[in-house]
Every structure is written in C-alpha cells, then in structure tokens.
Write a protein that holds these residues in place. Structure first.
Motif, short mmCIF file in Angstrom:
data_model
loop_
_atom_site.label_atom_id
_atom_site.label_comp_id
_atom_site.label_asym_id
_atom_site.label_seq_id
_atom_site.Cartn_x
_atom_site.Cartn_y
_atom_site.Cartn_z
N LEU A 1 54.94 22.07 35.31
CA LEU A 1 54.81 22.14 36.77
C LEU A 1 56.14 22.56 37.40
O LEU A 1 56.16 23.38 38.33
CB LEU A 1 54.36 20.79 37.33
CG LEU A 1 52.95 20.36 36.93
CD1 LEU A 1 52.71 18.92 37.36
CD2 LEU A 1 51.91 21.29 37.51
N LEU B 1 56.43 26.29 36.89
CA LEU B 1 55.49 27.03 37.74
C LEU B 1 55.94 27.06 39.20
O LEU B 1 55.78 28.09 39.87
CB LEU B 1 54.08 26.45 37.61
CG LEU B 1 53.41 26.69 36.26
CD1 LEU B 1 52.12 25.88 36.15
CD2 LEU B 1 53.14 28.18 36.05
N LEU B 2 56.50 25.97 39.69
CA LEU B 2 56.98 25.98 41.07
C LEU B 2 58.18 26.89 41.24
O LEU B 2 58.30 27.59 42.24
CB LEU B 2 57.30 24.56 41.54
CG LEU B 2 56.08 23.67 41.76
CD1 LEU B 2 56.50 22.30 42.28
CD2 LEU B 2 55.07 24.30 42.69
N TYR C 1 46.44 31.86 34.18
CA TYR C 1 47.32 31.44 35.27
C TYR C 1 48.61 32.27 35.34
O TYR C 1 49.18 32.41 36.42
CB TYR C 1 47.69 29.96 35.14
CG TYR C 1 46.50 29.05 35.07
CD1 TYR C 1 45.34 29.31 35.80
CD2 TYR C 1 46.51 27.92 34.27
CE1 TYR C 1 44.24 28.47 35.73
CE2 TYR C 1 45.42 27.06 34.21
CZ TYR C 1 44.29 27.35 34.93
OH TYR C 1 43.21 26.51 34.85
N LEU D 1 47.64 29.69 43.61
CA LEU D 1 48.11 28.31 43.44
C LEU D 1 47.14 27.29 44.03
O LEU D 1 47.10 26.15 43.59
CB LEU D 1 49.49 28.12 44.09
CG LEU D 1 50.64 28.93 43.50
CD1 LEU D 1 51.94 28.56 44.19
CD2 LEU D 1 50.75 28.75 42.01
N LEU E 1 46.66 20.16 38.92
CA LEU E 1 47.54 19.57 37.91
C LEU E 1 46.77 19.31 36.63
O LEU E 1 47.30 19.48 35.52
CB LEU E 1 48.15 18.27 38.44
CG LEU E 1 49.40 18.41 39.30
CD1 LEU E 1 49.19 19.23 40.54
CD2 LEU E 1 49.94 17.05 39.67
N VAL F 1 46.55 22.49 34.60
CA VAL F 1 47.80 22.76 33.88
C VAL F 1 47.91 21.84 32.67
O VAL F 1 48.26 22.29 31.58
CB VAL F 1 49.02 22.60 34.82
CG1 VAL F 1 50.33 22.72 34.04
CG2 VAL F 1 48.96 23.62 35.95
N SER G 1 46.54 20.44 43.93
CA SER G 1 46.75 21.85 43.54
C SER G 1 48.25 22.15 43.44
O SER G 1 49.08 21.43 44.01
CB SER G 1 46.11 22.78 44.56
OG SER G 1 46.85 22.76 45.77
N LEU G 2 48.56 23.23 42.73
CA LEU G 2 49.94 23.68 42.68
C LEU G 2 50.43 24.05 44.06
O LEU G 2 51.60 23.85 44.39
CB LEU G 2 50.08 24.87 41.73
CG LEU G 2 50.04 24.56 40.25
CD1 LEU G 2 50.19 25.84 39.44
CD2 LEU G 2 51.13 23.58 39.88
#
Length: 151
Positions: free
Chosen positions: A11, A14-15, A52, A69, A74, A77, A127-128
């Motif tokens: 995570l 990804l951010l 993704y 996103l 989560l 992922v 969600s992301l």
C-alpha cells in the motif's frame, strides 16, 4: 512471531506510485522499502496479474498504476500480493476423542471466523483512493510535510 508486512508495504508503494507522473523502477522501490528489487518484482507481479499495475522494460521504464484507485480495495491488494490467512492461530492437532478440546476448538474457530469476517469486510470497504485522500488531508494541507512528501 514475525508479522507479514506485505500489505502495508505494498500500500505504501502504491500510494507513492499514485503521486508520481512517471514509472517507478524496482530498484527505486527496493531502496524505499530497504529490500531487494527481486522481492519487489515478485510482489508487483501479483498486482500486475490482477490488472492494477503494469511494467515497462528499458530506459524510462518501471511500474505504473493502470487501475482506478477508487476500484481497488485494501482486500484486493492483500489478495493480489498473496497475503496469508488473516489469522494464523487455531488447533494444530485436533483430538476428536477429547470433549474439552472439541469445545475449546469450536469456541476459538467461531471467534476467529467472526473476527476474520469483520476484518475482511473492513479491508474490502477501503479503497486506495480513500487512503490517498487521507494522506492528502493529513499531510499536504497544513500538516507536517517535507518536499518529498507532498508536491
């Protein structure tokens, strides 16, 4: 017992990727996470297989996010990186002849099943994009920032 940090580390990556204009190499991600680029590629492959992210080889290549996103939870992922079972506790050697063990195992299994259901539901509901918005709200609008954090 060592904890499995794949979800939080992925995570994190990804951010960072979502905040970049271009791709991130496995080497750059490996440096950020203090791990080997081979480990990064193995982890990112699960995200690529889920649709993704994508990877491009060569000069200027690397990993980029290709999914919305808002549409990645989560839990998605966690599953994409091959995360372990949520809980690793339980009965190792059930003895069906022992009434006490049957009662204990039933209570533990029911409790774990209920807790796992709650955790899975919560991971699936975030969600992301929500994480990205939370980051922006906490650190990029008057909060403690550095040049590398917000920009």
């Amino acid at each position: 017992m060592r904890t499995d940090s794949r979800l939080s580390r992925t995570l994190h990556v990804l951010l960072h990727m979502a905040r970049r204009d271009g791709p991130m190499t496995s080497e750059a991600i490996g440096q950020m996470l203090a791990t080997n680029p081979v480990v990064v590629r193995r982890t990112m492959a699960g995200l690529r297989n889920a649709g993704y992210v994508r990877s491009e080889k060569g000069h200027g290549g690397g990993w980029t996010i290709v999914a919305n996103l808002e549409e990645i939870s989560l839990l998605d992922v966690h599953r994409a990186v091959g995360g372990p079972h949520i809980f690793a506790i339980g009965s190792d050697h059930p003895n069906p002849n022992c009434a006490v063990e049957r009662v204990v195992n039933a209570a533990v299994e029911d409790t774990l099943r209920e807790a796992e259901g709650l955790l899975i539901a919560r991971l699936g509901s975030i969600s992301l994009a929500e994480l990205a918005r939370s980051f922006e709200a906490r650190y990029c609008q008057g909060g403690p920032t550095t040049a590398s954090t917000c920009g």
